[in-house]
Design an enzyme around this catalytic site. Sequence first.
Site, short mmCIF file in Angstrom:
data_model
loop_
_atom_site.label_atom_id
_atom_site.label_comp_id
_atom_site.label_asym_id
_atom_site.label_seq_id
_atom_site.Cartn_x
_atom_site.Cartn_y
_atom_site.Cartn_z
CG ASP A 10 29.50 53.55 36.45
OD1 ASP A 10 28.88 53.51 35.43
OD2 ASP A 10 30.81 53.07 36.81
CD GLU A 63 33.46 56.55 26.88
OE1 GLU A 63 34.49 56.48 27.05
OE2 GLU A 63 32.67 56.39 28.13
CG PHE A 123 38.33 55.66 35.93
CD1 PHE A 123 37.25 56.86 35.91
CD2 PHE A 123 38.07 54.83 34.67
CE1 PHE A 123 36.32 56.72 34.88
CE2 PHE A 123 37.27 55.15 34.29
CZ PHE A 123 36.56 55.87 34.07
#
Length: 337
Positions: free
Chosen positions: A27, A106, A189
Amino acid sequence: MSVSPVKRQKMESVLDQLKHHTTVVADTGDFNAIDEYKPLDATTNPSLILAAAQMPAYQKLVDDAVAYGKKLGGSEEEQIKNASDKLFVLFGAEILKRIPGRVSTEVDARLSFDKEGMIQRARRLIDLYKEAGIGKDRILIKLSSTWEGIQAGRVLEAEYGIHCNMTLLFSFAQAVACAEAGVTLISPFVGRILDWYVANGDKKTYEPAEDPGVKSVTKIYNYYKKFGYKTIVMGASFRNTGEIKALTGCDYLTISPKLLAELSKENVKLTPTLSVKEAQALELEKIHLDEKAFRWHHNEDQMAVEKLSDGIRRFAADAIKLERMLKVDVTSHSPLV
């Protein structure tokens, strides 16, 4: 001479053991971290790209993106938008040189309630990757898990063969709708769910198995496996290694460099907590959500409503910061000829 599995496990770090049960994703937008921890895939978002773009090591990518925006011309706003899209793709392309799998890129969070806008922007990003010689099979397009985002994902997957990663996912309703839309992957999340419960409840610490984020992902994983959904569950946004270890066996886990480093230094035995076989043995009820039912069930989850809107605002704010940074470069040099 071969090493027995028992001895191998004693020698392996928790991170190495985790890789036997779960696909580990980095990430980050930092290439050095990707080189060090050797994940299969990598995810990026506006916040990560903003942080990386401010590092001197990546200035050339910023310069190249600005040059691309100027080359296409148009208004200052159009140049900045094109430079921003190009920067995301340049980072993605560099990351793909370092991993065998896929990178997530994204779509602008400001399009979170614009289905057609998300579809158009996703196709644009895929076209930019194609110009860079990268096929769509190596890309996951990240979309906000709003109703509009989920339906954009449905269209992109079914009509264009573009794989989607549904992000900012906090509620079970979001997860069910994503599975029914046939998207490739979801990113619940974990850490942000924990944050909400710590901020809004009396309890300030949780054992990993009782962590609200861990329990949320466990519920989603079991539901998907029970009913044979192909959508990948990728736990994201972790606050500590306990959350990660408590989700061993989950399809994918996307982990920050800081927590990857901690896992690489631990040597305790890791035991899988999630399994397809156990999920399939559970007594669960299958549900269907049309738009009205989705909006109602999602709205009933106060945490999810607040964290989704907060997440969209945060990603949008960082996208604006990134554009301001690019604007300085676009306006401070003479236009390209």
